[in-house]
Design a protein around this motif. Structure first.
Motif, short mmCIF file in Angstrom:
data_model
loop_
_atom_site.label_atom_id
_atom_site.label_comp_id
_atom_site.label_asym_id
_atom_site.label_seq_id
_atom_site.Cartn_x
_atom_site.Cartn_y
_atom_site.Cartn_z
N ILE A 324 -3.10 -0.98 39.37
CA ILE A 324 -3.42 -2.30 39.93
C ILE A 324 -2.54 -2.57 41.14
O ILE A 324 -3.00 -3.09 42.16
CB ILE A 324 -3.26 -3.40 38.86
CG1 ILE A 324 -4.47 -3.39 37.93
CG2 ILE A 324 -3.09 -4.78 39.49
CD1 ILE A 324 -4.47 -4.49 36.89
N ARG A 325 -1.25 -2.20 41.05
CA ARG A 325 -0.37 -2.36 42.20
C ARG A 325 -0.86 -1.54 43.39
O ARG A 325 -0.87 -2.01 44.52
CB ARG A 325 1.06 -1.93 41.83
CG ARG A 325 1.73 -2.81 40.80
CD ARG A 325 3.20 -2.41 40.66
NE ARG A 325 3.86 -3.19 39.61
CZ ARG A 325 4.02 -2.79 38.37
NH1 ARG A 325 3.56 -1.60 38.00
NH2 ARG A 325 4.62 -3.55 37.48
N THR A 327 -3.93 -0.45 43.94
CA THR A 327 -5.19 -0.98 44.43
C THR A 327 -4.97 -2.23 45.27
O THR A 327 -5.58 -2.41 46.33
CB THR A 327 -6.13 -1.30 43.25
OG1 THR A 327 -6.25 -0.13 42.42
CG2 THR A 327 -7.50 -1.72 43.74
N HIS A 328 -4.10 -3.12 44.79
CA HIS A 328 -3.82 -4.34 45.56
C HIS A 328 -3.18 -4.01 46.89
O HIS A 328 -3.52 -4.60 47.92
CB HIS A 328 -2.90 -5.26 44.75
CG HIS A 328 -2.58 -6.54 45.45
ND1 HIS A 328 -1.47 -6.68 46.28
CD2 HIS A 328 -3.22 -7.74 45.49
CE1 HIS A 328 -1.44 -7.90 46.76
NE2 HIS A 328 -2.48 -8.56 46.31
N LYS A 331 -5.69 -2.85 49.28
CA LYS A 331 -6.58 -3.94 49.68
C LYS A 331 -5.97 -4.81 50.77
O LYS A 331 -6.69 -5.37 51.61
CB LYS A 331 -6.93 -4.79 48.45
CG LYS A 331 -8.05 -5.79 48.67
CD LYS A 331 -8.47 -6.40 47.33
CE LYS A 331 -9.62 -7.37 47.52
NZ LYS A 331 -9.23 -8.61 48.19
N SER A 434 -12.72 -6.48 42.51
CA SER A 434 -11.32 -6.94 42.49
C SER A 434 -11.20 -8.23 41.69
O SER A 434 -10.23 -8.43 40.94
CB SER A 434 -10.81 -7.16 43.91
OG SER A 434 -10.83 -5.96 44.65
N TRP A 437 -11.59 -7.36 37.86
CA TRP A 437 -10.42 -6.73 37.26
C TRP A 437 -9.12 -7.46 37.60
O TRP A 437 -8.03 -6.93 37.37
CB TRP A 437 -10.34 -5.26 37.65
CG TRP A 437 -11.30 -4.40 36.88
CD1 TRP A 437 -11.44 -4.35 35.52
CD2 TRP A 437 -12.24 -3.45 37.39
NE1 TRP A 437 -12.39 -3.44 35.16
CE2 TRP A 437 -12.91 -2.86 36.30
CE3 TRP A 437 -12.59 -3.03 38.68
CZ2 TRP A 437 -13.90 -1.89 36.45
CZ3 TRP A 437 -13.57 -2.07 38.82
CH2 TRP A 437 -14.22 -1.51 37.73
N ILE A 439 -7.49 -8.18 40.38
CA ILE A 439 -6.56 -7.53 41.31
C ILE A 439 -6.17 -8.57 42.35
O ILE A 439 -6.56 -8.51 43.52
CB ILE A 439 -7.21 -6.29 41.96
CG1 ILE A 439 -7.75 -5.36 40.88
CG2 ILE A 439 -6.20 -5.55 42.82
CD1 ILE A 439 -8.56 -4.20 41.40
N PRO A 442 0.24 -7.89 43.18
CA PRO A 442 0.84 -6.61 42.80
C PRO A 442 1.74 -6.72 41.58
O PRO A 442 2.65 -5.94 41.41
CB PRO A 442 1.66 -6.25 44.05
CG PRO A 442 2.06 -7.55 44.63
CD PRO A 442 0.91 -8.49 44.35
N SER A 445 -0.37 -6.42 34.84
CA SER A 445 -1.74 -6.49 34.37
C SER A 445 -1.81 -7.34 33.11
O SER A 445 -0.95 -7.26 32.25
CB SER A 445 -2.26 -5.08 34.08
OG SER A 445 -3.46 -5.13 33.34
N LYS A 551 -7.37 -16.82 43.52
CA LYS A 551 -6.43 -15.71 43.61
C LYS A 551 -5.00 -16.22 43.76
O LYS A 551 -4.07 -15.75 43.10
CB LYS A 551 -6.77 -14.81 44.79
CG LYS A 551 -8.10 -14.07 44.66
CD LYS A 551 -8.37 -13.26 45.92
CE LYS A 551 -9.75 -12.62 45.88
NZ LYS A 551 -10.04 -11.87 47.12
#
Length: 754
Positions: A324-325, A327-328, A331, A434, A437, A439, A442, A445, A551
């Motif tokens: 997740i970190r 992926t973020h 992004k 995103s 899940w 996201i 960072p 989870s 977010k």
């Protein structure tokens, strides 16, 4: 205390007021067994002194110590328990004397005694007196030389001893880069024995976590200064440099995730997690790119389906949090084709895959990226909201879809206002996934289950993007008369609805069912279901500005809950000392001697201090009342539902042989359980299990639905409060806002509005 041979003869009855002292069997250095009645009010030093005098040994009492037949050192803390249980004891060399002898034997390098000395060393090095004497006698240098010179089981014993030595926060600061490279070489060899690789992997992990930044208090931001003698002088950068010198290390470590030896898979997973959690800025992209090239995600997905122990579950959840970190970060990393060759190469691949050619529009401007569905020719702005993650997903979509050129040309054959903007659709799917899940940040989870589909993000993205384009066609958006922007918003809502359905219960659903949900569903069925969903929820929540607000609130809510959990650890709490589930009924009724434990974390978030007691008592602030401690860095797993209450303390409404749902164990990868506790209630259980996971150096997941629910609830409440005024006034919120291109230089100013 009295000693003598055991006797069956009759004796005069003891006076009624006198307490019968249990009799223990003591094995002497000469191999004889004697019976001894030990006064439990004495200290261990006094007991040893009397034994030496009664046995008429020539050496001073300081040269001796007592151990159980399981080789556990008898101390003032555990002596009463051993006396009551009538444990078999041994009178042996003192830890200091044993340490000097072993250091001397290692220096001699006598193959005959080497293996036995290392076997003893790996057991005793955890004892403080032994470790101090071994280090002061130069034992670390001799142990390193042994590791360089041996192989097979002897090397396994030596590495295990080094692994246990490195649990101390002193004494191994002299280990240099050559030794790290030697460990890397051992791990890189596919021929290395499993019992060699396990401790070698743990040693490398310890080097990664011995980062100077970890020695800094979280409350200060001052530069880190490594003090002389500090073992926190290594870290990711030093280890990674040695890894680069030895080709094939990561490939070999990842291959061991599929090892039949579960402990080997566990150690490999923990090393990968530590590397991901501690990767430095200047090496981050290189390291992550190499992991992705080696298909680390597929290896972990296979591990999800085959894992057999709780430890692996925790490590897999930690890995998900690390992804997740990653992926973020991707992004929020801007696409810069002029500065990053990798970005330029990905864009070139996408363009060549489309089999299109550049043209010029009516104004003479180059017409290239707008053909693929971007709003402008500035691809950096086109990927502004999804960054490098969006670029990777679009590239994968072009590569994995053999009909990509056909899809592009089919859209270009239609009038511009009726085309499906493929690039925008791809980016929107990235946003929707995103959101699904979570996201958003960072941080940690909140998933408490496996997410194999999340680990396969780009593959799911390709399916969902293909679904988006099909819905565009089947809905009539391509032939209708309404503006394409309205059509786009409508299809986004359909795709969001389908993502929720297709990705439900992803930890148990096979990939074939996910594919069927995306490829075989009909537009009318999706539309009918989505309309029913709209009746139950506010359409306002799907607006882009509201999603962005959510977010932001999610980040704040998670950090709030995280700080609350950590404050619970700093405040401390009482727990019941428990017995690991599965032990015999005899052990269950016997252990532990002191039923209650108070635990509190220090302000530096490095140690868990505790005291065991027969009764609960008011614990003062600070750590003065808490003499024992557990190094949080040594905790590899916070396992839940693992232990039961002793029979005489069972107050949970059932048999004490059943594992308590409020129990948790702090597990070490090689030393077993460091603590087995039962919380007084569900809230305290959630506070501590998740709080400990949040402060561990290589962790990142929560264990309880309560914590995950708090984060979601706070986010929803905050969102509704923020929207009260807007929804009350029925203010129209646009679906998107265009900020325009950023200034190209510093020659600008902000206007003042009255």
């Amino acid at each position: 205390m009295s000693t003598g041979e055991s006797s069956t003869g009759a004796s005069a009855p003891a006076p009624p007021a006198k307490v019968l002292v249990p009799t223990n069997t003591v094995l002497t250095p000469e191999g004889q067994q004697v019976r001894a009645r030990i006064d439990p009010t004495l200290t261990v030093a006094d007991v040893v002194k009397q034994l030496v005098l009664n046995l008429k040994l020539d050496e001073p009492p300081a040269n001796f110590a007592l151990r159980s037949d399981m080789d556990e050192l008898v101390t003032n803390d555990n002596m009463r328990k051993m006396i009551r249980s009538k444990a078999n004891l041994k009178l042996v060399k003192s830890p200091k004397r044993e340490a000097r002898d072993i250091a001397h034997k290692l220096s001699e390098r006598d193959d005959k005694n080497l293996k036995f000395s290392l076997f003893s060393l790996q057991k005793h090095i955890k004892e403080e007196d032994f470790a101090h004497e071994f280090i002061s006698a130069g034992g670390v240098t001799f142990l390193v030389e042994t590791i360089y010179a041996t192989h097979g089981n002897t090397l396994a014993y030596a590495l295990t001893a080094m692994q246990h030595l490195m649990e101390l926060d002193y004494g191994w600061d002299t280990l240099d880069e050559h030794f790290i490279h030697k460990v890397v070489q051992i791990l890189s060899s596919p021929q290395s024995l499993i019992n060699v690789c396990r401790p070698a992997t743990a040693i490398l992990k310890k080097f990664v976590e011995a980062d100077p930044a970890n020695a800094q208090s979280p409350s200060t931001s001052s530069p880190v200064v490594v003090q002389p003698g500090s073992v926190t002088r290594y870290g990711f950068t030093i280890v990674f440099e040695q890894m680069r010198r030895q080709r094939g290390l990561l490939e070999t470590v990842i291959s061991r995730l599929g090892s039949a030896d579960t402990a080997m898979a566990l150690h490999s997973m923990m090393l990968i997690n530590s590397l991901l959690a501690h990767a430095k800025e200047d090496r981050w992209e290189e390291f992550v790119a190499e992991l992705e090239k080696l298909n680390i995600r597929k290896s972990v997905i296979r591990l999800m389906a085959s894992h057999t122990i709780e430890d692996l579950s925790s490590c897999i959840l930690d890995f998900q949090a690390n992804i997740i970190r990653i992926t973020h970060r991707k992004k929020v990393t801007m696409v810069e084709p002029h500065a990053e060759p990798a970005h330029a190469a990905a864009l070139k691949f996408i363009w060549l895959s489309s089999k299109l050619e550049e043209e010029r529009d009516e104004d003479g401007q180059i017409l290239k990226w707008r053909k693929l569905g971007f709003d402008t020719e500035d691809v950096s702005m086109g990927f502004h909201d999804v960054g490098v993650l969006g670029l990777e997903c679009l590239r994968n979509f072009a590569q994995s879809n053999s009909d990509f050129p056909k899809l592009v040309s089919e859209q270009l054959s239609r009038p511009s206002e009726r085309r499906c903007p493929i690039a925008r659709a791809s980016n929107e799917v990235v946003e929707l996934l995103s959101e699904h899940w979570a996201i958003f940040a960072p941080g940690y989870s909140t998933s408490t289950t496996f997410q194999p589909l999340f680990l396969d993000f780009v593959r799911v993205h390709a399916l969902a993007t293909q679904f988006f384009i099909r819905m565009w066609t089947e809905s009539g958006a391509a032939t209708g008369s309404n503006a394409s922007r309205d059509d786009f918003t409508r299809i986004v809502a359909l795709v969001r609805s389908q993502i929720k359905v297709a990705l439900r219960s992803e930890n148990v659903r096979p990939w074939s069912e996910v594919e069927r949900d995306f490829l075989d569903c009909e537009y009318r069925a999706v539309r009918d279901r989505q309309m029913k969903e709209l009746e139950l929820e506010d359409d306002l929540l799907s607006k882009v500005p509201v999603r962005n607000l959510k977010k932001k609130l999610y980040k704040e809510s998670f950090e709030f809950v995280r700080q609350q959990r950590i404050q619970c650890l700093l405040q401390g709490a009482w727990f019941m000392n428990a017995v690991p589930f599965g032990v015999s009924s005899k052990e269950l009724s016997r252990r532990p001697a002191r039923p209650w434990r108070f635990m509190r974390m220090d302000n530096g978030l490095r140690y868990l201090h505790y005291v065991d007691s027969a009764v609960k008592f008011p614990v003062r602030a600070g750590l003065e009342d808490l003499p024992e401690r557990i190094d949080i860095a040594a905790i590899s797993e916070v396992a839940t539902g693992t232990c039961a209450a002793p029979a005489h303390l069972d107050g949970h409404g059932g048999s004490s042989s059943d594992a308590s749902p409020l129990s948790f164990s702090l597990l070490s990868a090689h030393a077993g359980s460091l603590a087995d506790q039962i919380a007084p209630d569900a809230s305290r259980w959630a506070d501590w299990t998740d709080g400990l996971n949040m402060v561990r150096p290589d962790a990142g997941h929560v264990a309880s639905q309560e914590t995950a629910g708090f984060v979601d609830a706070l986010t929803d409440i905050g969102l509704k409060i923020q929207l009260l005024n807007l929804s009350g006034e029925m203010v129209e919120i646009p679906s998107g806002l265009s900020a325009g291109p950023p200034p190209r230089d510093q020659d600008f100013f902000f206007a003042d509005f009255a």
